[in-house]
Write an enzyme that holds these catalytic residues in place. Structure first.
Site, PDB file in Angstrom:
ATOM      1  N   ILE A 165       5.569   6.151  -7.058  1.00 23.17           N
ATOM      2  CA  ILE A 165       5.151   5.046  -6.207  1.00 23.17           C
ATOM      3  C   ILE A 165       3.673   5.238  -5.877  1.00 23.17           C
ATOM      4  CG2 ILE A 165       7.413   4.494  -5.245  1.00 23.17           C
ATOM      5  CD1 ILE A 165       6.825   6.182  -2.845  1.00 23.17           C
ATOM      6  N   ASP A 166       2.999   4.157  -5.502  1.00 21.38           N
ATOM      7  CA  ASP A 166       1.556   4.204  -5.278  1.00 21.38           C
ATOM      8  C   ASP A 166       1.189   5.123  -4.118  1.00 21.38           C
ATOM      9  OD1 ASP A 166       1.231   2.307  -7.303  1.00 21.38           O
ATOM     10  OD2 ASP A 166       1.441   0.636  -5.900  1.00 21.38           O
ATOM     11  N   LYS A 167      -0.051   5.577  -4.140  1.00 20.47           N
ATOM     12  CA  LYS A 167      -0.564   6.484  -3.105  1.00 20.47           C
ATOM     13  C   LYS A 167      -0.258   5.971  -1.705  1.00 20.47           C
ATOM     14  CE  LYS A 167      -4.967   8.034  -1.148  1.00 20.47           C
ATOM     15  NZ  LYS A 167      -6.446   7.989  -1.276  1.00 20.47           N
TER      16      LYS A 167
ATOM     17  N   THR B 287       1.894   3.649  -0.743  1.00 21.11           N
ATOM     18  CA  THR B 287       3.261   3.193  -0.513  1.00 21.11           C
ATOM     19  C   THR B 287       4.069   4.400  -0.051  1.00 21.11           C
ATOM     20  OG1 THR B 287       3.119   1.478  -2.219  1.00 21.11           O
ATOM     21  CG2 THR B 287       5.331   2.197  -1.572  1.00 21.11           C
TER      22      THR B 287
ATOM     23  N   ARG C 293       3.597  -5.673  -5.685  1.00 18.53           N
ATOM     24  CA  ARG C 293       2.301  -6.183  -5.224  1.00 18.53           C
ATOM     25  C   ARG C 293       1.816  -7.331  -6.109  1.00 18.53           C
ATOM     26  NH1 ARG C 293      -0.976  -0.633  -4.963  1.00 18.53           N
ATOM     27  NH2 ARG C 293      -2.629  -1.954  -4.090  1.00 18.53           N
TER      28      ARG C 293
END
Length: 350
Positions: free
Chosen positions: A169-171, A173, A268
């Site tokens: 998962i993104d930084k 998130t 997103r």
């Protein structure tokens, strides 16, 4: 798929069985650790005429066919004690043997970084990742990542590609990730992700008033100009997001989204595409949108919320060894909980 309980419906009974539990167990003798594998299997006439790489992948289905082919080429997987090519055709009476010591796959260094471990056993870890933690080392982020923390907590993860990670998962998130602790578990989880049977539920807050739930089925690929971004474009990879409205405010909506696929920035990109970008998203929203008449407290909070309002709240999977259906939950991060609370106070629906 609408629940973790229904997500197993596409599996055949033995899809992810380790061989010790399969119908061929009587012909099989194995011992293995996280460091060394020592496996043997006696073929019979049912395998006559089949390619040896296909047979090996059926016999040891906890490993990928490509991994087994590489072991064959490297001399770790032998047929009657001899090295053979992957296209070798079986006579139906061969003895297969696999002797391999797992090598270090990661150059990242262990770091004593605290982990919020929701669940752990000999096969998997489920981690609640905080906001701001990069998952994997890369340019500009050589340390301080989730991988560095995993390597400290469980050093044998160095023997697995990406230290056992099967998704990310993104930084900015927050929320749940599953990490494999063995090669068998990593391949099992990767197959589940490929079959779209891992249940992943996210909470998010978007700008605007979303009327009802639905499904976004639009392909995603790298943006042709801005290489940091992804975009909905023809020729992209299939991407499917299901969503439901959970709470409405005057100018915002809280949503739960379930991923059927797992493309980079999928939630997103998809919500930006349908005109409801995520609150706080620094990549896909050019400026903070403050509602007309917002109080000073609300305005300040919105301007200081500088990450996408996105949290991976639920994760469902089939345990690689026990085959148990498991579902995990992680509470909202502190900043996400504060955001929802201030929306309820300062932007409540009419």
């Amino acid at each position: 798929m609408t629940s973790a309980q229904s997500s197993n419906s596409n599996f055949s009974e033995n899809d992810f069985n380790l061989l010790e539990d399969s119908e061929d167990a009587d012909n099989h003798n194995s011992t293995s650790t996280a460091t060394r594998l020592s496996l043997q299997f006696q073929l019979d006439e049912s395998y006559l005429g089949q390619r040896i790489d296909q047979v090996a992948a059926a016999v040891w289905n906890e490993f990928s066919r490509e991994k087994l082919k590489q072991w064959m080429k490297d001399g770790h997987l032998l047929v009657n004690g001899q090295v053979v090519k992957p296209k070798y055709r079986c006579e139906g009476n061969e003895q297969l043997s696999l002797e391999v010591e797992l090598e270090v796959q990661s150059s990242a260094q262990p770091e004593n970084i605290p982990l919020d471990i929701i669940y752990e056993d000999d096969d998997i870890m489920v981690i609640n990742k905080p906001v701001g933690m990069v998952v994997h080392p890369g340019a500009g982020n050589p340390n301080g990542t989730l991988v560095n923390a995993i390597l400290y907590h469980y050093p044998k993860s160095a023997e697995l590609s990406r230290a056992g990670l099967v998704h990310r998962i993104d930084k900015d998130t927050s929320g749940l990730l599953v990490v494999a602790k063995t090669l068998e578990a990593q391949f099992s989880l990767s197959k589940q992700l490929a079959k779209k049977t891992v249940y992943r539920l996210y909470d998010l807050v978007v700008y605007g008033n979303v009327i009802a739930g639905g499904t976004i089925d639009e392909p995603i690929k790298r943006h042709p100009v801005d290489r940091i971004k992804m975009a909905v474009l023809p020729g992209g990879r299939d991407a499917i997001t299901h969503y439901n409205v959970k709470e409405r405010f005057q100018n915002f909506t809280r949503i739960q989204a379930q991923l059927e696929t797992g493309r980079t920035h999928q939630i997103r990109v998809h919500f930006n595409y349908i005109g409801f970008p995520l609150l706080g998203d620094p990549v896909y929203v050019s400026r903070v949108r403050v509602p007309a008449g917002a109080s000073e407290i609300f305005t300040l909070f919105l301007r200081q919320f500088k990450r996408q309002a996105l949290h991976a709240s639920k994760l469902g999977l089939i345990h690689p060894r026990s085959k148990e259906e498991m579902i995990f939950e992680a509470p909202w991060s502190e900043d996400f909980a504060e955001l929802v609370e201030i929306l309820r106070k300062e932007n409540k629906a009419y």
